[in-house]
Enzyme design. Structure first.
Site, PDB file in Angstrom:
ATOM      1  N   ASP A 470      98.278  80.185   5.976  1.00  0.00           N
ATOM      2  CA  ASP A 470      99.028  81.425   6.770  1.00  0.00           C
ATOM      3  C   ASP A 470      98.279  82.067   7.603  1.00  0.00           C
ATOM      4  O   ASP A 470      97.170  81.773   7.972  1.00  0.00           O
ATOM      5  CB  ASP A 470      99.252  82.514   5.531  1.00  0.00           C
ATOM      6  CG  ASP A 470     100.443  83.357   5.448  1.00  0.00           C
ATOM      7  OD1 ASP A 470     101.182  83.460   6.380  1.00  0.00           O
ATOM      8  OD2 ASP A 470     100.756  83.872   4.382  1.00  0.00           O
ATOM      9  N   ASP A 539     109.954  84.773   5.263  1.00  0.00           N
ATOM     10  CA  ASP A 539     109.579  85.731   3.816  1.00  0.00           C
ATOM     11  C   ASP A 539     110.868  86.042   3.158  1.00  0.00           C
ATOM     12  O   ASP A 539     110.933  86.486   1.944  1.00  0.00           O
ATOM     13  CB  ASP A 539     108.671  86.836   4.010  1.00  0.00           C
ATOM     14  CG  ASP A 539     107.211  86.261   4.349  1.00  0.00           C
ATOM     15  OD1 ASP A 539     106.947  84.994   3.899  1.00  0.00           O
ATOM     16  OD2 ASP A 539     106.577  87.130   4.973  1.00  0.00           O
TER      17      ASP A 539
END
Length: 727
Positions: A470, A539
């Site tokens: 990430d 997301d």
């Protein structure tokens, strides 16, 4: 004296004759031809870019056409600032003597075969007055109709020079009209497609976020040449930059309605200081010129990516169960062991442990602390990561883990120990994005540290099967303690430092699958995907939004590179609808399976088995976007195997209107002479397939010209149809 004059005249004659003799360079795929040619002034110009011409003699007509132009107004391949270039240049430099101009003349070129059907052309340009050299690289993939272009810049001046422009590519067209499709958005609303006409002047698409290259706009575009881009008709340029950092595309329409397209690193705050003898290599610009709309262009890009660019592009992908949506930061070893058991129960390949497993002095109980301290939290995981890997192995599934090694929390042991490793202004209050800062990857010591995070995990846990990498923060507080008086190099050297780390990981762990994530879809570029098997597109896992997001990314990326998870977002959508949406891409789950009703648990288990059976068609087949979600209340996509013997059709009713006129969906890519049996699959327990077409046999010609009535008037309804050729 007379001899001297004769020598000078002889020299001028030789130079003139040499300059008049034009060099013509062809860069070709099976469908597209880029032709470059030198002019009388020794500079290199674009002669032609378009469909391949059938007769070689036709190119002579193009040469005559270019000679009719004024050299200074013609289409120079790599125009420089400070000369007679009136429009946006590709290259800008400040020499040691302060001079801001340079002139690049053709010196030589060579072509070599890189692989079967792949050729590379290198063109050397030099300034006759300054020791500055530019090499233009073009790599052509014949079967895939893809061309990559990049540039190498070097010099041998006595002191460093400053380069202010350093494009990877510059291309030209002359059409009546131009239409740009860009892919913009923000966190949780990525790749919104919008099309506008390009008129006189400049349109720039760029980012200035540093590490998260494309939070607001993605590094790819489509230009309709003559008319707005369409799926199956018209000529389109589809381009993308392979760079995990600031990028800029410049679209400039001049006074004669010529279009210039300049692609490369964004030079914003990046006037790069280049030392003598060093080589500045730009990222590659990857483009295809399709004469059959964006659909054909996408299929060319998908095939090229699988064969040449995407890590393990022709390999399989792991289905997984992630813990984030079901636990967040609130978990312990016992709870995770239960989820590992659920992974096996579901039938997926791997359990993925997300954020929140590390930090002891500052335990990672939220996103406010602990980032950078990659030791398992003792009271959560008393036996560390090895115990979880062992539990997964014993259960019969693989184990993967989340990391964010480029970032650091101000509240962390790493920051306390190494504040000099952080990109941070020395004389101002820091700005925190998501309560974190960015490590300075221009610093070799930081590169070693970031590599060490991965290396320690893999050394301690050789059976670790997957990393989710990430990167949630853009670069703020832009100052590097390491670069000192070369702060203008930071944006570029950061990305190069990242690549050095990823090169080391790939060299030592070549078969390790990795997901590229950046606060959702903040990193979606083909240079990053040399190191990652897939990327996290957003997301936002609401299935309705994902239909648009997956449609947008599919313009440039193959299905196997797009991670799609089934979650609890949007309770109005059934579990079947959510799963059917995710099955188009690389399937994963991020919910507590045992909390679902029993029939939904059974459906999910069956869906995983179905997906494993048909995924090779999605992964290796050709994609056809049939009905756009942007054009109405329904959408449909299909994948056709290379042999055309198998296909899968995905159809979704999103918000149908009362009394709406429902149209049949016409298939594409099938063999018109073949017969196909249609079967509805991925049904809920007890659900009966639609007898109107299920089990029936149709010719490919019928399916493509007449189609199937797969849409309904039911809100949030979905269907998956399997088509199989029969004798």
């Amino acid at each position: 004296m007379r001899k001297k004059i004769l020598s000078i005249l002889f020299f001028l004659v030789v130079v003139t004759l040499t300059a008049v003799q034009a060099e013509t360079i062809h860069i070709s795929t099976n469908e597209t031809e880029l032709v470059l040619q030198t002019a009388q002034n020794g500079r290199l110009f674009q002669l032609y870019l378009g469909p391949r011409l059938s007769s070689p003699d036709d190119y002579a007509n193009l040469t005559a056409k270019m000679k009719a132009k004024n050299d200074g107004q013609a289409w120079e391949v790599y125009p420089v600032s400070g000369t007679e270039t009136y429009f946006e240049p590709a290259f800008g430099i400040r020499h040691n003597d302060g001079n801001l101009a340079t002139v690049l003349q053709y010196v030589s070129h060579n072509e070599k075969k890189v692989a079967e059907g792949v050729t590379e052309t290198v063109i050397t340009l030099k300034d006759p007055l300054y020791p500055v050299q530019v090499k233009l690289y073009y790599r052509a993939y014949a079967k895939d109709n893809i061309i990559q272009s990049w540039t190498e810049i070097s010099h041998n001046e006595k002191q460093p020079v400053n380069i202010s422009r350093y494009a990877s590519s510059m291309l030209y067209w002359k059409r009546a009209k131009y239409f740009l499709t860009e892919f913009s958005g923000d966190w949780a609303k990525e790749v919104n497609m919008s099309t506008t006409q390009l008129n006189f002047g400049k349109k720039e698409v760029d980012t200035k976020l540093g590490a998260r290259a494309d939070m607001h706009v993605s590094p790819f575009f489509t230009v309709g040449l003559g008319e707005a881009p369409r799926e199956n008709e018209g000529q389109v340029l589809m381009g993308t930059l392979a760079w995990t950092g600031n990028f800029r595309f410049t679209f400039e329409v001049d006074n004669e309605n010529n279009l210039r397209v300049i692609s490369g690193i964004n030079p914003f705050a990046s006037d790069y200081t280049l030392d003598p003898g060093k080589v500045f290599t730009t990222p590659s610009f990857i483009f295809t010129l399709s004469n059959q709309g964006t659909g054909e262009g996408s299929r060319d890009l998908h095939r090229w990516a699988r064969n040449y660019q995407l890590k393990d592009g022709n390999g399989d992908r792991l289905t997984l169960l992630n813990n984030w949506e079901s636990t967040g930061f609130d978990f312990n070893e016992t709870k995770l062991e239960g989820l590992i058991e659920e992974t096996k129960y579901l039938g997926t390949d791997m359990f993925l442990l997300d954020d929140g497993w590390f930090g002891n002095k500052y335990p990672r109980h939220s996103d406010t602390q602990g980032l950078g301290d990659w030791q398992p939290t003792a009271n959560k995981l008393p036996n560390g990561v090895p115990a979880l890997v062992k539990a997964a192995t014993k259960t019969g599934v693989k184990f993967g883990i989340w990391i964010e090694p480029e970032m650091v929390s101000a509240k962390s042991e790493l920051f306390e120990k190494h504040p000099d490793w952080v990109i941070l202004l020395p004389n101002r209050e820091p700005y925190y994005f998501r309560n974190q800062l960015v490590l300075d990857l221009s610093n070799p010591a930081v590169q070693d540290h970031v590599f060490g995070v991965v290396d320690h995990l893999m050394t301690e846990n050789p059976q670790l099967a997957y990393l989710k990498w990430d990167c949630n923060s853009p670069i703020t507080n832009i100052y590097s303690p390491y670069l000192k008086d070369r702060q203008n190099n930071l944006y570029i050297d950061y990305v190069r430092g990242l690549y050095k780390v990823l090169d080391r990981i790939k060299a030592k762990y070549p078969n390790l699958p990795m997901m590229l994530c950046s606060g959702g879809g903040g990193r979606t570029d083909y240079e990053g995907l040399r190191y990652f098997t897939e990327f996290w597109p957003s997301d936002n896992t609401d299935p309705i939004e994902r239909l648009f997001i997956q449609w947008g990314y599919s313009q440039f990326f193959p299905a196997k590179s797009i991670a799609a998870h089934v979650t609890s977002w949007n309770h109005d959508a059934s579990i079947k609808f959510r799963v059917d949406v995710a099955m188009q891409c690389k399937l994963g789950f991020d919910l507590n399976i045992k909390e679902l009703p029993k029939d939904e648990q059974t459906f999910c288990q069956s869906a995983v088995a179905t997906y494993n059976r048909i995924k090779s068609i999605n992964f290796s087949g050709d994609q056809y976007r049939l009905v756009s979600p942007y054009e109405g209340n329904h959408t449909a996509t299909m994948y056709v195997s290379e042999s055309k013997k198998q296909a899968v059709l995905y159809a979704y009713d999103v918000h149908p209107r009362f009394g709406e006129n429902i149209l049949a969906v016409q298939c594409e890519g099938l063999n018109p002479a073949a017969k196909y049996r249609v079967k509805e699959i991925n049904l809920m327990p007890g659900q009966n397939p639609d007898e109107a077409f299920n089990g029936k046999v149709y010719s490919g010609d019928y399916l493509m010209k007449v189609g199937l009535d797969v849409f309904t008037t039911i809100k949030l309804h979905s269907r998956i149809l399997e088509l199989e050729a029969v004798e």
